[in-house]
Motif scaffolding. Structure first.
Motif, PDB file in Angstrom:
ATOM      1  N   LYS A 508       0.807  -1.231   0.000  1.00 24.52           N
ATOM      2  CA  LYS A 508       0.000   0.000   0.000  1.00 24.52           C
ATOM      3  C   LYS A 508       0.835   1.274   0.000  1.00 24.52           C
ATOM      4  O   LYS A 508       0.331   2.356  -0.280  1.00 24.52           O
ATOM      5  N   ILE A 509       2.107   1.167   0.338  1.00 25.51           N
ATOM      6  CA  ILE A 509       2.917   2.384   0.441  1.00 25.51           C
ATOM      7  C   ILE A 509       3.775   2.599  -0.809  1.00 25.51           C
ATOM      8  O   ILE A 509       4.840   3.202  -0.754  1.00 25.51           O
ATOM      9  N   GLY A 510       3.285   2.102  -1.923  1.00 22.95           N
ATOM     10  CA  GLY A 510       3.996   2.299  -3.176  1.00 22.95           C
ATOM     11  C   GLY A 510       5.159   1.343  -3.378  1.00 22.95           C
ATOM     12  O   GLY A 510       6.058   1.628  -4.167  1.00 22.95           O
ATOM     13  N   ASP A 511       5.178   0.216  -2.667  1.00 21.80           N
ATOM     14  CA  ASP A 511       6.273  -0.740  -2.800  1.00 21.80           C
ATOM     15  C   ASP A 511       5.867  -1.916  -3.673  1.00 21.80           C
ATOM     16  O   ASP A 511       4.779  -2.475  -3.527  1.00 21.80           O
ATOM     17  N   ILE A 512       6.735  -2.272  -4.574  1.00 27.66           N
ATOM     18  CA  ILE A 512       6.554  -3.441  -5.434  1.00 27.66           C
ATOM     19  C   ILE A 512       7.731  -4.367  -5.176  1.00 27.66           C
ATOM     20  O   ILE A 512       8.877  -4.029  -5.473  1.00 27.66           O
ATOM     21  N   THR A 513       7.451  -5.535  -4.615  1.00 23.48           N
ATOM     22  CA  THR A 513       8.493  -6.497  -4.268  1.00 23.48           C
ATOM     23  C   THR A 513       8.495  -7.639  -5.269  1.00 23.48           C
ATOM     24  O   THR A 513       7.454  -8.271  -5.490  1.00 23.48           O
ATOM     25  N   PHE A 514       9.632  -7.914  -5.856  1.00 28.57           N
ATOM     26  CA  PHE A 514       9.782  -9.015  -6.812  1.00 28.57           C
ATOM     27  C   PHE A 514      10.432 -10.192  -6.101  1.00 28.57           C
ATOM     28  O   PHE A 514      11.577 -10.091  -5.631  1.00 28.57           O
ATOM     29  N   ARG A 515       9.674 -11.293  -5.969  1.00 27.19           N
ATOM     30  CA  ARG A 515      10.227 -12.524  -5.388  1.00 27.19           C
ATOM     31  C   ARG A 515      10.772 -13.355  -6.538  1.00 27.19           C
ATOM     32  O   ARG A 515      10.007 -13.873  -7.354  1.00 27.19           O
ATOM     33  N   LEU A 516      12.070 -13.496  -6.605  1.00 25.72           N
ATOM     34  CA  LEU A 516      12.696 -14.196  -7.721  1.00 25.72           C
ATOM     35  C   LEU A 516      12.589 -15.711  -7.554  1.00 25.72           C
ATOM     36  O   LEU A 516      12.119 -16.200  -6.525  1.00 25.72           O
TER      37      LEU A 516
END
Length: 529
Positions: A508-516
């Protein structure tokens, strides 16, 4: 000159007997699928085998593995698979089962499993046939008996299928499972169930008015309409099945699926391999013929527009499908088009829970181009610093393969192996100097080799149970990809995303996490959604 012959005694069984004082014995059985009979059968067999095994002083009871009596595929039997896993871990030495037909009705599965167990030093004893798979004559006898059992199963299946097809052909077949909207009368004939028929009419009318199957399913769930077979909510796949089923216009279409002739029996969709049987005017229709035909035309048109093949699967599946996950509720993101047909048309992805009920999830949609830009930034950072990130990670993963207790046990096993190898070297030096007869040397060397093999097996069980294999292999694959793509990317590449990313987690805070693919998570922050 007379030849001197000295027998080198076999030591394997003797050594194993010393390492394993008691033979660990389990029983495998198949019990009735009927709930009441199943309990009785399982209890009786457990009592019988437990008493039978414990009556032998040299045996140790290793449990009962029981599957339901239906099914001819080994892979569909959970308890059977669990038993084999226990065998591979070295926890079982002997399996007792009633007969070959109880063990497997598929010759290939039966023989392959028995050979695999034999290679592990594990025997299977079939009570009815009095066969121990470790005996020299067992292989030929098992092949013959397993083939007979498989032939019996295939013969029964063929006879059942012939009877059903005959009823298909003369129109006397009555479906065992009644479609939603219908029930059966006293004679087994289909009659309309009015409360469900109203839902069928609603689905057809709404589809003809322009609604899609997903929107219809949402509305039915929202209105608390009872679902088919007590599912939690309506799904678009169920709505599509209703729209395509000719039963609602008074026609039965039989043999839409079929089962293969030989083991392993597999259910397949009939794409023209076998004849289908259309029984028109078999029962009272819920939907008029003209209405059903119009629905079929609209459905075919929409399917072509969405790029689906004959099996109903999307040919142009998006790379983000099923990969984007909401950090707030854990829901999957769904693709949406915004400002359709306009010059500034955009594609965005939105949490499916938020779409269905905003009170349950407040996560807003994210534009697809923003996700692509974030991936590109993340990837370029990784390429620029991979030697400082991935190589240390790979080394750490290799060191963290086990926990402390397992590490101590592995260290102990390694010490045992080292001591035995040192003994082997000493024996070789003693023998080479002529202080030991070669036959005695071979006997002692074989004893050491068996012990080393046993310790290595135990060590491998610990290594494989908590080995971070996915993380290690994933890291190696990413390093290989970077090796062939070492430059900074200017544009987003779909293939690169598909081969390196397992999930995308949106916060929600503008974070995009990529789980490789190696479970490494790298986060990028965006200022604009």
């Amino acid at each position: 000159m007379a030849k001197k012959v000295k027998t080198i005694e076999p030591v394997r069984q003797k050594v194993l007997q010393e390492l394993r004082p008691k033979k660990r014995v389990c029983a495998y059985c198949r019990v009735s699928t009927d709930s009441a009979k199943q309990h009785t059968s399982y209890a009786a067999q457990t009592k019988y085998y437990k008493e039978y095994i414990e009556s032998r002083a040299e045996w140790e009871f290793a449990g009962i593995f029981a599957d339901e009596s239906s099914g001819t595929k080994v892979k569909n039997r959970d308890e059977f698979q669990r038993m084999i896993m226990e065998c591979e871990k070295g926890n079982i030495d002997l399996i007792i089962t009633k007969s070959i037909t109880r063990f497997a009705r598929n010759t290939i599965d039966s023989i392959e499993t028995i050979r695999n167990l034999k290679s592990l030093g594990i025997a299977v004893y079939f009570e009815k046939e009095n066969i121990n798979t470790m005996s020299e004559q067992s292989e030929q006898m098992l092949t013959i008996l397993s083939s007979i059992a498989q032939g019996e199963s295939e013969s029964i299946s063929t006879n059942n299928r012939w009877g059903i097809q005959k009823r298909f052909g003369d129109g006397s077949y009555i479906p065992s499972c009644v479609a939603y909207g219908y029930t059966k009368d006293e004679d087994g004939e289909l009659i309309i169930k009015e409360d469900e028929a109203e839902i069928i009419r609603r689905i057809y009318n709404e589809y003809l008015s322009g609604k899609g199957s997903y929107a219809i399913a949402q509305d039915l769930t929202h209105d608390n309409i009872p679902t088919i077979r007590t599912a939690e909510k309506w799904h678009d796949g169920v709505v599509k099945g209703i729209l395509q089923n000719p039963i609602y216009k008074g026609e039965l279409l039989l043999q839409k699926t079929y089962t293969t002739d030989v083991l392993p029996f597999t259910k397949k969709i009939n794409h023209g391999e076998l004849p289908m049987y259309s029984v028109k005017d078999s029962h009272e229709p819920i939907i008029a013929e003209e209405q059903a035909e119009r629905v079929r035309e609209i459905y075919e048109y929409r399917r072509m527009q969405m790029g689906m093949d004959d099996s109903g699967k999307y040919q142009n599946r998006y790379e983000f499908s099923s990969k984007i996950i909401c950090k707030e509720c854990g829901g999957t993101f769904r693709r949406q088009k915004m400002y359709i047909g306009k010059p500034y048309e955009k594609i965005q992805w939105c949490c499916i829970t938020h779409i269905e009920n905003r009170k349950k999830c407040s996560m807003k949609a994210v534009r697809e181009d923003i996700i692509k830009d974030a991936f590109l930034t993340m990837w370029n950072k990784l390429v620029s610093n991979y030697s400082e990130i991935l190589y240390p990670l790979l080394e750490s993963l290799k060191k963290l393969r086990v926990n402390k207790e397992q590490e101590e046990e592995i260290l102990k096993l390694n010490n045992n192996i080292s001591e035995l190898m040192e003994q082997s070297h000493i024996l070789q030096r003693v023998m080479l100097k002529g202080y030991m007869d070669s036959a005695v040397f071979m006997e002692k060397q074989n004893t050491i080799n068996v012990e080393i093999e046993e310790y290595k097996k135990k060590r491998n069980v610990f290594l494989e149970s908590n080995g971070y294999e996915k993380e290690i292999e994933g890291t190696k694959r990413i390093l290989q990809i970077i090796k062939y793509n070492p430059i900074i990317m200017d544009d987003y590449q779909e293939e690169l995303f598909i081969h390196t990313v397992d999930k995308v987690l949106i916060g929600k805070i503008g974070d995009i996490t990529f789980r490789l693919i190696n479970n490494l998570e790298l986060t990028e922050y965006i200022t604009k959604r």
